[in-house]
Design an enzyme around this catalytic site. Structure first.
Site, short mmCIF file in Angstrom:
data_model
loop_
_atom_site.label_atom_id
_atom_site.label_comp_id
_atom_site.label_asym_id
_atom_site.label_seq_id
_atom_site.Cartn_x
_atom_site.Cartn_y
_atom_site.Cartn_z
N HIS A 1 -29.80 23.03 4.18
CA HIS A 1 -29.76 23.84 5.67
C HIS A 1 -30.22 23.13 6.62
CE1 HIS A 1 -30.08 27.25 8.00
NE2 HIS A 1 -31.34 26.78 8.47
N GLY B 1 0.86 -1.24 0.10
CA GLY B 1 -0.10 -0.03 -0.14
C GLY B 1 0.81 1.30 0.06
#
Length: 473
Positions: free
Chosen positions: A452, A40
């Site tokens: 919102h 990795g």
């Protein structure tokens, strides 16, 4: 004798390498990956992921310390650095194992050991220095129609200030401390430097940053960098800009650094530990590049827009191929490179659309041109700014200190850049990246409905502000 002939053989299993391998497998190509040390690469093992795990612990500790601000009571809290590091290292191991699983799932061969390109199409893998995962192919000579160099980068070392793993650290040692130093000197205020500054300050260290350039976070917009500096200094982090560490003397359990400033003066700073965070250099050595004639430029492999080197059949991606040295840039280059090899309609990367994220406290994120760079490029610009203090969600979170800044071409409405500082802005920036990729104009952003209450509304308000239409300020 060559054991296997691959369509693509990739040297390095980091974000660029393993993503390139998986994409190649998806396209039906026979692909192998050579890895010498960390499955990795650096990112999941000693970079992005374990660093974010440490910073998450620091963030939670910060909130616990300020529990009273939220109407809560928390008593007798403290830092267990061994536990913090254990969690980080466990996450790193999980991520590294995940890469191995993905390669196995996609039937990608893994060869464990250091690689040398002996000729175009030929790679020799020596016996591994570190033990590899189960099921790897043995060292030996391998053939490939195409070779991708994805060997990453390592910390830059300055003469006379060489890391010793005890008193002078690189990010390797800083990610796994045995104890929290009472005082810490950090050379460099790029992403790595300020992230460690945030972590160690939260853990209780007395932190000083020394930066050679006049601005911390040198690649960021000046206004954003200035706000970051003010927040860091408010937290108690000492910052010296236009300064350099010219000499370091080691004590028994501390270092004394001579710091020279731009005005010709100097001072000494004694700290328990010093972190060298002055950038990274590409891992181009011992690959056989000189022998086969691959050109390099300033310590990195020189490539074109499709990741091709000057030698047919040899490609390079990620940090070893030059800046910006970011994992997501490496991943994208891996896909571009493989699709170009496979004859797909690959597009060269637009580096102006590569976002940058710094996970300090507060977070910083950006994409595209800064205000200064846009002016230097000759654009007539409109600039919008919206502070977090005008956002209900940010105030409710207890995170009112932040700013979203947008830069537009005044003539066309093209979004040229976006620069953010504040809570979770590393999660917000992708909205602007998508907008730039789709060539969105200010009108389309203005007409977009933002939910919102969310911190993302600051993005909308910043666009509105650039055109004199901000509602909440």
């Amino acid at each position: 004798m060559s054991q296997t002939t691959y369509d693509i053989l990739i040297i390095g299993s980091g974000p660029g390498g393993y993503v390139a391998a998986i994409r190649a497998a998806q396209l039906g190509l026979k692909v192998g990956v050579v890895e010498r040390q960390y499955m990795g690469g650096i990112c999941p093992n000693w970079g992005c992921i374990p660093a974010k795990a440490l910073l998450r612990s620091a963030e939670i500790f910060h909130y616990i310390e300020h529990a009273k601000d939220y109407g809560l009571v928390a008593e007798k809290v403290g830092v267990d650095i061994a536990g913090v590091v254990k969690r980080s290292r466990g996450i790193a191991a999980q991520m590294s194992g995940g890469v191995g699983f993905l390669l196995k799932k996609n039937k990608v061969d893994v060869i464990w050991g250091p690689a040398t390109i002996t000729a175009p199409g030929k790679v020799s893998v020596a016996a591994p220095v570190e033990p590899g995962p189960k099921g790897t192919l043995p060292p030996g000579d391998y053939a490939a129609k195409n070779i991708i160099i994805a060997t990453g980068a390592r910390p830059r070392v300055l003469p006379g200030i060489e890391p010793d793993k005890k008193l002078i650290w690189t990010y390797f040692e800083a990610l796994a401390p045995a104890s929290v130093p009472k005082s810490l000197l950090i050379m460099g205020s790029g992403a790595i430097g300020v992230e460690f500054a945030s972590f160690y300050k939260a853990m209780g260290s007395d932190v000083t940053i020394v930066e050679l350039l006049p601005q911390i976070l040198p690649v960021e917009d000046e206004e954003i960098a200035d706000l970051a500096r003010k927040r860091f200094e408010k937290q108690g982090i000492r910052i010296l800009t236009g300064a350099k560490v010219s000499k370091v003397a080691k004590g028994t359990d501390n270092v004394t650094a001579t710091v020279e400033t731009a005005d010709g003066n100097s001072q000494t700073i004694t700290a328990d530990r010093l972190i060298a965070a002055v950038g990274v250099v590409g891992n181009i050595e011992n690959l056989g590049l000189e022998k086969i004639g691959v050109k390099t430029d300033r310590g990195c492999v020189a490539i074109d827009g499709l990741c091709r080197t000057n030698v047919p059949g040899i490609y390079a991606i990620g940090d070893v191929a030059g800046p910006p040295m970011l994992a997501h840039k490496a991943e994208h280059e891996g896909v571009i490179c493989v699709e170009a090899i496979a004859g797909k309609h690959a597009h060269p990367m637009n580096k102006l659309e590569i976002p940058g994220c710094t996970y300090c406290m507060p977070q910083v994120a950006s994409v595209g041109l800064t205000e200064k760079k846009a002016k230097e490029a000759g654009y007539e610009i409109k600039v919008g700014r919206f502070p977090f203090i005008g956002n209900g969600k940010a105030v409710a979170l207890g995170e009112p200190d932040g700013l979203v800044k947008t830069v537009f071409d005044a003539k066309t409405g093209q979004l040229l850049g976006a620069h953010l500082i504040g809570a979770e802005v590393t999660e917000l920036i992708q909205g602007f990246v998508i907008a730039m990729n789709l060539e969105t104009t200010e009108e389309e952003l203005i007409n977009t409905i933002f939910p919102h209450p969310t911190v993302s509304e600051t993005m909308h308000e910043s666009v509105l502000a650039a055109y004199g239409r901000a509602i909440h300020m």
